[in-house]
Design a protein around this motif. Structure first.
Motif, PDB file in Angstrom:
ATOM      1  N   SER A   7       0.679  -1.161   0.031  1.00  0.00           N
ATOM      2  CA  SER A   7      -0.006   0.140   0.017  1.00  0.00           C
ATOM      3  C   SER A   7       0.927   1.372  -0.140  1.00  0.00           C
ATOM      4  CB  SER A   7      -0.880  -0.137   1.125  1.00  0.00           C
ATOM      5  OG  SER A   7      -0.284   0.085   2.285  1.00  0.00           O
ATOM      6  N   GLY A   8       0.306   2.411  -0.237  1.00  0.00           N
ATOM      7  CA  GLY A   8       0.973   3.749  -0.182  1.00  0.00           C
ATOM      8  C   GLY A   8       1.091   4.305  -1.610  1.00  0.00           C
ATOM      9  N   GLY A   9       0.949   3.590  -2.598  1.00  0.00           N
ATOM     10  CA  GLY A   9       1.470   4.281  -3.899  1.00  0.00           C
ATOM     11  C   GLY A   9       0.433   5.264  -4.191  1.00  0.00           C
ATOM     12  N   GLY A  10       0.582   6.226  -5.240  1.00  0.00           N
ATOM     13  CA  GLY A  10      -0.194   7.226  -5.561  1.00  0.00           C
ATOM     14  C   GLY A  10       0.292   8.243  -6.455  1.00  0.00           C
ATOM     15  N   LEU A  11      -0.536   9.349  -6.895  1.00  0.00           N
ATOM     16  CA  LEU A  11       0.050  10.280  -7.703  1.00  0.00           C
ATOM     17  C   LEU A  11       0.632  11.410  -7.036  1.00  0.00           C
ATOM     18  CD1 LEU A  11       0.111  11.605 -10.622  1.00  0.00           C
ATOM     19  CD2 LEU A  11      -2.120  12.496 -10.341  1.00  0.00           C
TER      20      LEU A  11
END
Length: 124
Positions: A7-11
């Motif tokens: 978890s923790g990905g993003g833009l």
């Protein structure tokens, strides 16, 4: 059966930070090395960082001084703190764990397990 959940990905924009997490679960799990890899579109998967059971770390030259790998032994969780992100860091990030777990009949299973990946996109 060993499972890894990232978890923790993003833009984010260039210069910002993200922290990836990887929770490892399994019956009587014991983890030796953990690592983070990434795969950008059209490129091969590459090592980003790894950490041994003794805490020794290794980083790709492209992330040295910006990324920090760590792990919580008690919680069977690995982390990748990514600072000063650049557009070239855009990729799907995968967690890897070399581990031993046990079947319901207490037979050891030694394996290299992978997470499903979390996408990181860095805009300029």
């Amino acid at each position: 059966q060993v499972q890894l959940v990232e978890s923790g990905g993003g833009l984010v924009q260039a210069g910002e930070s993200l922290r990836l997490s990887c929770v490892v679960s399994g019956r009587k799990i014991s983890i030796s090395a953990m690592g983070w890899y990434r795969q950008a579109p059209g490129k091969q998967r590459e090592l980003v960082a790894e950490i041994t059971s003794g805490g020794t770390t290794n980083y790709a030259d492209s992330v040295k001084g910006r990324f920090i790998i760590s792990r919580d032994y008690a919680e069977s969780t690995g982390y990748l703190q990514m600072n000063n992100l650049k557009p070239e860091d855009t990729a799907v990030y995968y967690c890897k764990a070399d581990c031993t777990s046990y079947t319901s009949s207490d037979e050891p299973v030694v394996e290299r397990a992978w997470g499903q990946g979390t996408r990181v996109t860095v805009s300029s």
